[in-house]
Design a protein around this motif. Structure first.
Motif, short mmCIF file in Angstrom:
data_model
loop_
_atom_site.label_atom_id
_atom_site.label_comp_id
_atom_site.label_asym_id
_atom_site.label_seq_id
_atom_site.Cartn_x
_atom_site.Cartn_y
_atom_site.Cartn_z
N TYR A 43 -15.56 -2.96 2.53
CA TYR A 43 -15.73 -3.93 3.62
C TYR A 43 -16.51 -5.15 3.16
O TYR A 43 -16.15 -6.28 3.46
N LEU A 44 -17.59 -4.92 2.42
CA LEU A 44 -18.40 -6.03 1.94
C LEU A 44 -17.63 -6.89 0.94
O LEU A 44 -17.69 -8.13 0.99
N GLY A 45 -16.89 -6.25 0.05
CA GLY A 45 -16.10 -6.99 -0.93
C GLY A 45 -15.00 -7.81 -0.29
O GLY A 45 -14.77 -8.96 -0.68
N MET A 46 -14.32 -7.26 0.71
CA MET A 46 -13.29 -8.03 1.40
C MET A 46 -13.90 -9.17 2.21
O MET A 46 -13.30 -10.24 2.35
N TRP A 47 -15.09 -8.97 2.74
CA TRP A 47 -15.78 -10.05 3.46
C TRP A 47 -16.14 -11.17 2.49
O TRP A 47 -15.93 -12.35 2.82
N ILE A 48 -16.65 -10.83 1.33
CA ILE A 48 -16.99 -11.84 0.31
C ILE A 48 -15.73 -12.57 -0.14
O ILE A 48 -15.73 -13.80 -0.26
N ALA A 49 -14.66 -11.82 -0.37
CA ALA A 49 -13.39 -12.44 -0.79
C ALA A 49 -12.85 -13.37 0.29
O ALA A 49 -12.31 -14.44 0.00
N GLY A 50 -13.00 -12.99 1.55
CA GLY A 50 -12.54 -13.84 2.65
C GLY A 50 -13.36 -15.10 2.79
O GLY A 50 -12.83 -16.18 3.09
N LYS A 51 -14.68 -14.99 2.59
CA LYS A 51 -15.55 -16.17 2.72
C LYS A 51 -15.28 -17.19 1.63
O LYS A 51 -15.36 -18.39 1.85
N PHE A 52 -14.98 -16.72 0.41
CA PHE A 52 -14.73 -17.64 -0.69
C PHE A 52 -13.25 -17.88 -0.92
O PHE A 52 -12.87 -18.52 -1.91
N ASP A 53 -12.40 -17.38 -0.02
CA ASP A 53 -10.95 -17.56 -0.08
C ASP A 53 -10.38 -17.08 -1.41
O ASP A 53 -9.61 -17.78 -2.07
N LEU A 54 -10.78 -15.88 -1.82
CA LEU A 54 -10.32 -15.29 -3.07
C LEU A 54 -9.14 -14.35 -2.80
O LEU A 54 -9.05 -13.76 -1.72
N PRO A 55 -8.24 -14.20 -3.76
CA PRO A 55 -7.06 -13.35 -3.53
C PRO A 55 -7.40 -11.86 -3.62
O PRO A 55 -8.42 -11.47 -4.17
N LYS A 56 -6.50 -11.06 -3.09
CA LYS A 56 -6.62 -9.61 -3.23
C LYS A 56 -6.10 -9.25 -4.61
O LYS A 56 -4.93 -9.48 -4.91
N ILE A 57 -6.95 -8.69 -5.44
CA ILE A 57 -6.59 -8.50 -6.84
C ILE A 57 -5.82 -7.20 -7.06
O ILE A 57 -4.74 -7.19 -7.59
N PHE A 58 -6.39 -6.07 -6.68
CA PHE A 58 -5.74 -4.78 -6.93
C PHE A 58 -5.98 -3.89 -5.73
O PHE A 58 -7.12 -3.55 -5.41
N GLU A 59 -4.91 -3.54 -5.05
CA GLU A 59 -5.00 -2.68 -3.87
C GLU A 59 -4.14 -1.45 -4.07
O GLU A 59 -3.07 -1.52 -4.66
N ILE A 60 -4.63 -0.35 -3.57
CA ILE A 60 -3.86 0.89 -3.59
C ILE A 60 -3.45 1.21 -2.14
O ILE A 60 -4.30 1.17 -1.25
N THR A 61 -2.19 1.48 -1.93
CA THR A 61 -1.69 1.82 -0.60
C THR A 61 -1.44 3.31 -0.51
O THR A 61 -0.69 3.87 -1.32
N VAL A 62 -2.08 3.93 0.47
CA VAL A 62 -1.89 5.37 0.70
C VAL A 62 -1.47 5.54 2.15
O VAL A 62 -2.24 5.26 3.06
N GLU A 63 -0.24 5.94 2.34
CA GLU A 63 0.34 6.16 3.67
C GLU A 63 0.14 4.97 4.61
O GLU A 63 -0.25 5.12 5.76
N GLY A 64 0.39 3.79 4.11
CA GLY A 64 0.31 2.59 4.93
C GLY A 64 -1.07 1.96 5.00
O GLY A 64 -1.22 0.86 5.51
N LYS A 65 -2.08 2.63 4.51
CA LYS A 65 -3.45 2.09 4.50
C LYS A 65 -3.73 1.54 3.10
O LYS A 65 -3.52 2.22 2.10
N THR A 66 -4.20 0.30 3.05
CA THR A 66 -4.50 -0.30 1.75
C THR A 66 -6.00 -0.21 1.49
O THR A 66 -6.82 -0.34 2.39
N PHE A 67 -6.34 0.00 0.23
CA PHE A 67 -7.74 0.07 -0.19
C PHE A 67 -7.92 -0.91 -1.34
O PHE A 67 -7.31 -0.77 -2.39
N PRO A 68 -8.77 -1.93 -1.15
CA PRO A 68 -8.98 -2.95 -2.19
C PRO A 68 -9.92 -2.43 -3.28
O PRO A 68 -11.14 -2.46 -3.14
#
Length: 96
Positions: A43-68
């Motif tokens: 949550y903190l990492g995605m918040w930081i990425a959103g504030k600085f407009d950074l892309p999602k680098i590597f996400e794993i999807t498990v049953e429709g849920k993504t984990f950055p």
């Protein structure tokens, strides 16, 4: 979400949390704490990425849920460093 999918997400969060703690150089606890740190770090990492407009680098999807994964590691390292700093301020350097 099935039980297996939930357990896989917990495993990924535990790995990301323990890598983040290792990068910060401070250990907050055992496996359950690493899972919590991994989810808080996500949550903190995605918040930081959103504030600085950074892309999602590597996400794993498990049953429709993504984990950055990358942002979870970065966020858990930042969270661990902040907790270690506050612990040192309030508890002191001698007592850990």
């Amino acid at each position: 979400m099935t039980l297996i999918g939930f357990l896989v997400l917990l495993l990924i969060a535990a790995i990301c949390g323990s890598i983040g703690q290792a990068l910060a150089g401070y250990d907050l606890g055992g496996c359950l704490v690493s899972i919590v740190v991994g989810f808080i770090g996500a949550y903190l990492g995605m918040w930081i990425a959103g504030k600085f407009d950074l892309p999602k680098i590597f996400e794993i999807t498990v049953e429709g849920k993504t984990f950055p994964v990358v942002w979870a590691v970065i966020g858990s390292a930042v969270f661990t460093a902040i907790v270690a700093l506050f612990r040192r301020i309030f508890v002191g350097r001698d007592r850990i």
